[in-house]
Design an enzyme around this catalytic site. Structure first.
Site, short mmCIF file in Angstrom:
data_model
loop_
_atom_site.label_atom_id
_atom_site.label_comp_id
_atom_site.label_asym_id
_atom_site.label_seq_id
_atom_site.Cartn_x
_atom_site.Cartn_y
_atom_site.Cartn_z
N GLU A 131 -5.24 0.40 -2.21
CA GLU A 131 -5.29 0.70 -0.78
C GLU A 131 -3.90 1.19 -0.40
O GLU A 131 -2.92 0.45 -0.51
CB GLU A 131 -5.69 -0.55 0.02
CG GLU A 131 -6.18 -0.23 1.42
CD GLU A 131 -5.05 -0.02 2.40
OE1 GLU A 131 -4.73 1.16 2.65
OE2 GLU A 131 -4.49 -0.98 2.89
N CYS B 217 -1.65 -0.55 7.84
CA CYS B 217 -2.21 0.68 7.28
C CYS B 217 -3.29 1.24 8.19
O CYS B 217 -3.61 2.42 8.14
CB CYS B 217 -2.74 0.45 5.88
SG CYS B 217 -3.79 -1.00 5.72
#
Length: 524
Positions: free
Chosen positions: A295, A329
């Protein structure tokens, strides 16, 4: 019978703490005082049953008060990594044979202990990573959710096939099972240093693997506290090994090690791409292709059209951009607004941002520091770039305080191709762009290398339907902010340069840590 014998359907997300009540506020203040007295201790590496202290230390400091040392953590080396790998390999041979329900039971018991000590873990998050109380509480709650969700999922996987029932063949017994991969490396980030770190670790462990955990250099103490929790619930030695250290000497060495079976990484695009590249090379003695679960961030955005609830959209833009100083994020670091309501939205966003106070996380200010000097310098350099790419509306400077404090910063009238609209900044910086209509707004949103989260504000069902089909991201939210995915309800992971679309907190996530084995035998 283990505690995991509870019905699998009982999973419910851990509730967030309401700190507006005196009781909860005092409990958090008490926890902060208690944890503060325990700071500065030396923390060893944990390999199997051994605690190993090294001369070289990682010094973890409070980003909101840089004179305060959180802990002095022993630093791993390549030689220590080899030792940890041998221990993990040996432990794997017995751990993979442990029944799924028994493995899951360790997670359920850890969740119960973590729930009892929730404010203590949250306080350490406040002090080590600069989160305010609500952000820290949400981090801890998500860790609890991951423990319980993955425990239940492992039991389900052990009892049922993820596939539809296999086609029956007369005279044969065909079965599909999911077996663990081997020894994995967990490389975790600073921004969710409990939830993501613990979640990725226990997902691998409950699936039958053993792991070597390399936490972020700026958040190694909370990781050590997690490891100590898992030891307290009796997790067998060697299943979880704690080896913080240098990104090259420890991190890259682990990635390239021929006995590493998989790497679970959360972090920057640059590091993620390098891991993907280095892991793809087959080393001497390596007999598998390594699996990478990555990720790698995002350039997420909020799209607002002229039919939207303008007040709700403005609040969502600010919450998405400045929660935990934009160090998520999923942070909505850009907003694309249809020109007929652009000025209205910009005015409301500017007003809301001007009300955000910056200060010490321990005192529960809405906005705290960025994580370290490197991050501070990077964000300030992007702010300087932004001054030539847009119209500065809020912030633009550092703020007072003995830490890495930056004013929440907003730029308007930014070209969609500008750097602050295209590059992940990971700080309290928001770029606003104008679109001629809702279709162009969606096109601008999609014009990025990333594809993690997005939000669309509209009251038009036709447009919403179009957005659901055409906004290209892993997590799309309608008429709500683009941060805050809940385990089990909103599996999290993205497209393109946001990573491998590994849906953390989802019903297929544990498959990433297993491999399917089909057995077929002739019936007697």
């Amino acid at each position: 019978m283990t505690t995991t014998a509870k019905k699998l359907s009982e999973f419910k997300n851990e509730p967030f703490t309401n700190f507006s009540t005196n009781e909860n506020k005092q409990a958090m203040e008490h926890a902060l005082a208690k944890v503060s007295k325990e700071l500065g201790r030396e923390i060893p590496l944990y390999i199997g049953s051994e605690k190993i202290s090294t001369d070289e230390k990682i010094i973890s400091i409070n980003p909101g008060n840089i004179d305060q040392i959180i802990g002095k953590v022993s630093k791993g080396t390549s030689k220590i990594v080899d030792s940890a790998m041998n221990v993990a390999l040996e432990a794997f041979e017995s751990w993979k044979q442990v029944p799924a329900a028994e493995r899951a039971d360790y997670l359920v018991r850890a969740a119960a202990l973590l729930r009892e000590r929730k404010h203590e873990f949250s306080s350490l998050l406040v002090l080590e990573t600069g989160k305010n109380w609500a952000e820290a509480d949400a981090d801890t709650a998500e860790a609890i959710d991951f423990f319980e969700f993955y425990a239940r999922e492992m039991i389900r996987l052990s009892e049922t096939s993820i596939l539809r029932p296999l086609t029956k063949i007369e005279g044969e017994n065909n079965q599909m099972t999911y077996i663990p991969l081997g020894v994995g490396v967990i490389i975790s980030p600073f921004n969710f240093p409990l939830a993501i770190m613990a979640g990725t670790t226990v997902a691998a462990i409950v699936s039958g693997n053993t792991v070597i955990l390399k936490p972020a250099d700026t958040a190694p103490v909370i990781a050590a506290k997690f490891v100590e929790l898992m030891k307290e619930v009796g997790l067998p030695d060697g299943v979880l090994n704690y080896v913080p250290g240098d990104g090259i000497e420890v991190g890259e060495y682990l990635v390239e090690h021929p006995k590493t079976r998989f790497i679970s990484f959360t972090g920057s695009r640059a590091v993620g791409c390098r891991i993907y590249e280095r892991a793809s090379k087959v080393q001497p003695g390596q007999i598998w292709l390594k699996r990478v679960i990555a990720e790698m961030g995002g350039k997420d955005g909020v799209v607002v059209d002229e039919t939207a609830d303008i007040d709700a959209a403005a609040k969502a833009i600010v919450a998405s951009a400045f929660g935990y100083q934009g160090q998520k994020c999923s942070a909505g670091s850009r907003a694309i607004i249809v020109e007929s309501v652009y000025d209205q939205v910009v005015e409301k966003v500017t007003s809301l941002v001007s009300q955000l106070e910056v200060g010490a996380p321990a005192e529960n200010y809405p906005v705290g520091p960025v994580i370290d000097q490197k991050s501070f310098d990077k964000v300030m350099s992007y702010i300087e770039i932004g001054k030539s790419e847009g119209r500065l509306l809020n912030g633009g400077n550092k703020t007072d305080g003995n830490g890495y404090y930056i004013q929440p910063t907003v730029f308007a009238d930014v070209d969609p191709k500008a750097r602050i609209m295209q590059e992940e900044i990971f700080g309290p910086v928001l770029a606003l762009a104008k679109a001629k209509d809702w279709q162009e707004a969606i096109a601008i949103y999609n014009d990025t290398d990333y594809g993690l989260t997005g939000a669309y504000f509209s009251s038009s069902e036709e447009r919403i339907s179009f957005a659901l089909d055409h906004m290209h991201c892993g997590n799309l939210y309608i008429n709500k902010k683009c941060t805050g995915a809940l385990v089990g309800a909103q599996p999290f992971g993205g497209f393109n340069m946001s990573g491998t679309d590994s849906k953390a907190g989802g019903y297929d996530y544990l498959l990433l840590f297993t491999q399917g084995k089909l057995t077929s035998r002739v019936s007697k």
